[in-house]
Design an enzyme around this catalytic site. Structure first.
Site, PDB file in Angstrom:
ATOM      1  N   HIS A 196       7.473 -20.430 -40.693  1.00  0.00           N
ATOM      2  CA  HIS A 196       5.875 -20.742 -40.762  1.00  0.00           C
ATOM      3  C   HIS A 196       5.781 -22.565 -40.470  1.00  0.00           C
ATOM      4  O   HIS A 196       4.239 -22.865 -40.637  1.00  0.00           O
ATOM      5  CB  HIS A 196       5.230 -20.247 -41.821  1.00  0.00           C
ATOM      6  N   HIS A 230       9.755 -22.727 -53.100  1.00  0.00           N
ATOM      7  CA  HIS A 230       9.555 -22.653 -51.781  1.00  0.00           C
ATOM      8  C   HIS A 230      10.310 -23.581 -50.996  1.00  0.00           C
ATOM      9  O   HIS A 230      10.019 -25.020 -51.250  1.00  0.00           O
ATOM     10  CB  HIS A 230       7.965 -22.695 -51.732  1.00  0.00           C
ATOM     11  N   ASP A 248       3.367 -18.637 -48.514  1.00  0.00           N
ATOM     12  CA  ASP A 248       2.772 -19.706 -47.481  1.00  0.00           C
ATOM     13  C   ASP A 248       2.377 -19.804 -46.150  1.00  0.00           C
ATOM     14  O   ASP A 248       2.117 -20.548 -45.181  1.00  0.00           O
ATOM     15  CB  ASP A 248       3.637 -20.945 -47.678  1.00  0.00           C
ATOM     16  N   ASP A 266      10.648 -24.868 -47.425  1.00  0.00           N
ATOM     17  CA  ASP A 266      10.561 -24.667 -45.861  1.00  0.00           C
ATOM     18  C   ASP A 266      11.779 -24.897 -45.073  1.00  0.00           C
ATOM     19  O   ASP A 266      12.609 -25.788 -45.178  1.00  0.00           O
ATOM     20  CB  ASP A 266       9.532 -25.772 -45.628  1.00  0.00           C
TER      21      ASP A 266
END
Ligand code: ZN
Length: 1002
Positions: free
Chosen positions: A576, A260, A372, A262
């Protein structure tokens, strides 16, 4: 027999930590080190490599926060290591987990990246069978990323290069060559898995007892000499334990490699580009050693960054995609928030993502991949399905604070009735490491046991990137078919979903939004993200509309390139942690600048298109970009400015000021509070007696954790009504009220427009508070148990009571342009120009029954991760729409966000598209992305009812119904040239029509 299991566990753990793992490295030699310190912003590899290098050594301090140091290492493989496994090992001064501190990327001298260096992933393999004397020559780009995460929600100045201290953060620990004992390393993996499994099994399990008994025997033997000498024998002892096959009915885990990343969070966007390079280089290098690896990688934006910054690495990714080890997933531009993006923007996340993956790899993704994001809109099943998706995955529901989500595998049904097969992995962690405890936890938490038997586990270091490691894949190999463990198969998400759906086609159904019972502050934090997004989305609509209208008439070229670039920028900022406002100060500072630039550029494009359409002349033309006619101006067209209606009168009475336009009469008291709003048409008072509308309210706001993300319900225990007035003026038909509170001030405006049933409010706030929450309340005298909130392409209802724990948990909710409350026959709406956070409550009416209060969440002031969140000037507009049904609420929401513009020109602009049913709303008018000149019209049914609409295009060619990617739907409708199109729509249905350019006028 005495129970010695705990004693044995501790014994094995210590042997693994202090004897076996250290024995993996047979010997090491330091490399020659020089360094080029670049304390400023990163520069390209070849530029850095060509720079000035000075001698360095282990023990040197390096790296002020956010700085970069390029280490050059050279040396030779010692002759006595010939034939052995040799690696380069780097320790940049690591302490803690990967992704949130120093990170490195190894380059060849020609500037091609090779592999990332992170905690838990410190080696670069030089050779399986090294040649003595072999030359080693590498550059290591070391990034001094500061440990913002370690601040534990305390304010920190590390989050912006402009405020961070300049002292070096790290001490270079080692840059060396190591000679590796493969057998000892393999023994370490064996012991790691067996010990982990013994721990994960129930206390009195026979299998656990057997494992510990054999591990103890193995250590009895190993303890008599050197680990290296006994390693092969020890592995033989453990072999039968590892050969015992999985139990009948064991839970099956699809292990999906993942990182993941970001796209911005506790680092700026520029660092994400480097995080992707490190992680993707790790993965391509790992896949060479472990061809069974399947690495699910989402976010087209991240691939685009690597394609542009590192073509060599991108070529390796492309080869890995072909080989099947690197798996594009998600089909979105970024893993966006899904609460706040507008309908069209959420659609474009998929359009841009799918298009990129098709162009670069020939792949169409079939699974939505949003581990997420902070809750999921009930519009998503339809949008995703129309973008070619069959499946949906999220991990975030594990964050629910009140209610445990009842399913792991389920059908998720959206507002229109579209269902998508969905999975919420029971491992409750998208950064799993495949340790036996992860797998046992997943099997134990799996809610569908009996009916279904498999779940997905995403493994690999994530958030800050890093990805899977060899150790994790060694665990997967050993647990593939192992007694006492779930069965582990390394698979792609598509392989998992195909099997899961086949096994459990009648999975239970969850209807409506996947509300996240946490992170409710993200609808409000960093107000300028919300405004930048809302303005950009509406300007993009306008530019596409007016530019397509002008292009179809041959009046101007369609700005394809500009629109694609601007859309992609807006989509990136819906990531996000950006739009939700949960990033460091640096990210939001840059995002504010970006939104300013995007908005300015869009305004230029809109103005140019409108100018081309208006032509020359001195007639005053009003352009109406909303999907409904407005005071004589047709929807999506322009006409000579007309008369809005009777003028507004302002009367000063002894104790109040009265605004009246013949439709609505507003009474404002001496403190500037709106005490009365009378709907003259319905002859009905809207403001409940004893209350005030447009009331500013201030709460303390100190969540227990995750400050920028969370508003905890106890914030409501104290509230201060801001009623003290400094000045009250009437300027024309605008009442202006100035107030001070705390260290801040606010100027509120109240006005009515001619012919409008909307009371318009504005507030300019100079916000200087900390840890406070500013809301504005609009009490409405209707008795109802639910409120209706606009979402993408429609709306949903939520209860205004707290009967169940599920209702109570929704004490702060997201809405787009309107919230509506009503009784049968009468309702009112609160519309806004940039607010997403709302709460709606019910209060006992003195005269019996209840009334409803809609509150907009205007500003918060959390101090982590950005210590100065939202300090400074802000402006908001909102309105109370009297006597509004849902149709009026939809219309007023568009009007609040798409103000009319007047221009002088030659004559009216006939709309390109006319729809005769006001319930059927045109959301987009544009030219096709394939640049064929075809016209794309996207519309949706907006009231939750069946509709029949006639769609007329100014110059109709034949038309087909397409998916969001503008390609004909297999079961789609088609229409011949010439006549108007009659469309039947089901509630909330989204329809995309593509009109062939053949019908275009000359
Ligand atoms: Zn994330």
């Amino acid at each position: 027999m005495h129970d010695r299991r705990m004693l044995t566990q501790e014994r094995v753990e210590r042997a693994l930590r202090e004897r076996i793992r250290p024995a993996v490295v047979i010997s090491s030699v330091p490399l020659e080190i020089t360094v080029n310190h670049l304390p400023g912003e990163p520069i390209p590899a070849l530029e850095a490599i060509a720079g000035e290098f000075v001698p360095a050594r282990a023990g040197d301090r390096w790296g002020p926060p956010w700085g970069t140091s390029w280490f050059h290492v050279t040396g030779r493989v010692p002759a006595e290591w010939s034939g052995g496994r040799v690696a380069f090992r780097a320790d940049l001064g690591f302490s803690g987990g990967p992704g949130f501190q120093a990170e490195g990327l190894v380059y060849r001298p020609d500037g091609v990246p090779v592999k990332g260096i992170e905690p838990d992933n410190t080696e670069l393999l030089i050779a399986e069978r090294a040649a003595g004397g072999e030359v080693v020559d590498y550059y290591l780009e070391a990034a001094a990323n500061p440990p913002v995460i370690e601040q534990a929600f305390r304010p920190t100045d590390l989050g912006d290069v402009r405020t961070a201290p300049r002292d070096p953060l790290y001490v270079l620990t080692a840059l060396e060559l190591i000679h590796i004992d493969e057998t000892v390393r393999a023994l370490g993996h064996d012991v790691d898995v067996l010990l982990g499994l013994a721990r994960a099994l129930p206390e009195n399990s026979a299998r656990g007892g057997e494992i510990l008994h054999v591990l103890a025997r193995m250590l009895d033997d190993l303890d008599t000499g050197e680990v290296a000498d006994g390693a092969a024998r020890a592995r033989e002892t453990l072999k039968p334990l590892l050969a015992a096959p999985a139990d009948h009915g064991a839970h099956r885990v699809s292990a999906v490699g993942h990182a993941h990343i970001d796209s911005a969070w506790l680092w700026p966007i520029r660092e994400t580009v480097r995080k992707c390079a490190r992680t993707f280089a790790n993965v391509t290098s790992l896949a060479e050693q472990y061809p069974e690896l399947r690495f699910a990688c989402s976010q087209a934006q991240q691939y685009a960054w690597i394609r542009d910054a590192h073509p060599d690495l991108f070529a390796r990714i492309r080869a890995a995609v072909t080989a099947g080890t690197f798996v594009p997933v998600g089909g979105m531009w970024v893993e966006s928030d899904t609460n706040m993006p507008g309908g069209e923007a959420l659609a474009r996340q998929f359009v841009q993502g799918q298009r990129f993956f098709r162009q670069e790899f020939g792949i169409t993704c079939r699974e939505v991949w949003l581990p997420d994001s902070f809750g999921f809109t009930a519009a998503l099943p339809q949008i995703a399905t129309l973008a070619g998706m069959n499946w949906f995955l999220t991990q975030k529901l594990a964050y629910n604070e009140t209610n445990r989500f009842p399913h792991n595998t389920f059908w998720w049904e959206g507002i229109d009735g579209t269902r998508i097969f969905s999975h919420y992995p029971p491992v409750e962690n998208y950064n799993a490491e495949l340790v036996p405890a992860d797998l046992a936890f997943a099997a134990e938490r799996f809610t569908e046991t009996g009916a279904a038997g498999r779940s997905l586990v995403a493994f690999g270091h994530g958030d800050g990137g890093g990805g899977p490691t060899g150790e994790m894949l060694e665990r997967a190999r050993r647990q593939a078919d192992l007694a006492g463990s779930p069965e582990v198969a390394v698979q792609t998400p598509a392989e998992f979903f195909t099997a899961a759906q086949a096994e459990y086609p009648d999975a239970p159904v969850w209807v409506g939004e996947l509300y996240l019972e946490s992170h409710r502050g993200t609808y409000t934090s960093q107000a300028l993200m919300k405004q930048g997004n809302r303005r950009s989305e509406h300007l993009l609509r306008e530019v596409e509309l007016w530019a397509a209208t002008a292009a179809r008439r041959g009046l101007a070229d369609y700005p394809y390139e500009e629109l694609e670039r601007l859309w992609r920028t807006v989509l990136l900022h819906q990531f996000h942690d950006i739009l939700p406002g949960s990033s460091i100060a640096w990210v939001h500072r840059e995002a504010r600048e970006t939104y300013r630039r995007v908005i300015a550029e869009l305004e230029v494009l809109r103005d140019a298109a409108q100018r081309a359409l208006a032509g020359t002349g001195d007639r005053e033309l009003t352009f109406n970009a909303t999907p409904h006619p407005w005071a004589g101006v047709p929807a999506l067209g322009a006409a000579e400015t007309g008369d809005d209606g009777a003028p507004v009168t302002v009367t000063r009475e002894p104790d109040r000021i009265v605004l009246d336009n013949g439709l609505v009469r507003v009474g404002i008291d001496g403190r500037g509070l709106v005490r009365s709003v009378r709907d003259l048409t319905a002859d009905r008072e809207i403001v409940p007696a004893g209350t005030a509308a447009n009331l500013l309210q201030l709460h303390p706001d100190r969540p227990n954790t995750f400050d920028a993300w969370n508003v905890d319900e106890f914030y409501r225990n104290r509230v201060e009504d801001l009623t003290t007035v400094e000045s009250l003026n009437v300027e024309g038909t605008v009442v202006r009220v100035r107030r001070s509170f705390g260290s801040s001030s606010a100027v509120q405006t109240i006005t009515l427009a001619p012919g409008s049933r909307t009371v318009e409010f504005g507030v300019e706030v100079d916000w200087r508070e900390r840890d406070r929450f500013l809301k504005v309340a609009v009490p409405i005298d209707v008795h109802t148990d639910r409120a209706t909130a606009e979402i993408q392409y429609g709306h949903l209802t939520r209860p205004t009571h707290a009967n169940t724990t599920w209702d109570a948990a929704r004490f702060e909710v997201c809405a787009h342009r309107f919230v509506h409350v009503g009784e049968p026959g009468y309702g009112a709406a609160v519309v806004n120009d940039s607010t997403y956070g709302h709460d709606v409550t019910r209060t006992l009416h003195p005269g019996g029954g209840t009334y409803s209060t809609v509150r907009l969440s205007l500003l918060r002031a959390p101090r982590y991760p950005d210590p100065d969140t939202d300090q400074g000037a802000h402006g908001f507009r909102y309105g109370l729409v009297c006597g509004a049904d849902l149709g009026a609420a939809v219309r007023a929401g568009y009007r609040m966000n798409l103000p009319r513009r007047t221009l002088s020109g030659g004559g009216p602009v006939e709309p390109e598209v006319v729809v005769d049913d006001p319930a059927v709303v045109v959301e987009a008018v544009k030219l096709a992305d394939d640049r064929s000149g075809d016209l794309i019209v996207r519309l949706y049914e907006s009231r939750g009812a069946r509709a029949r609409a006639t769609v007329s295009v100014r110059t109709p060619g034949p038309a087909v119904e397409t998916d969001l990617l503008e390609e004909p739907r297999p079961d789609g409708r088609s229409f011949g040239a010439g006549g108007p199109i009659v469309l039947e729509l089901r509630p909330f249905e989204i329809v995309t029509l593509r009109f062939a350019s053949g019908g275009q006028s000359e």
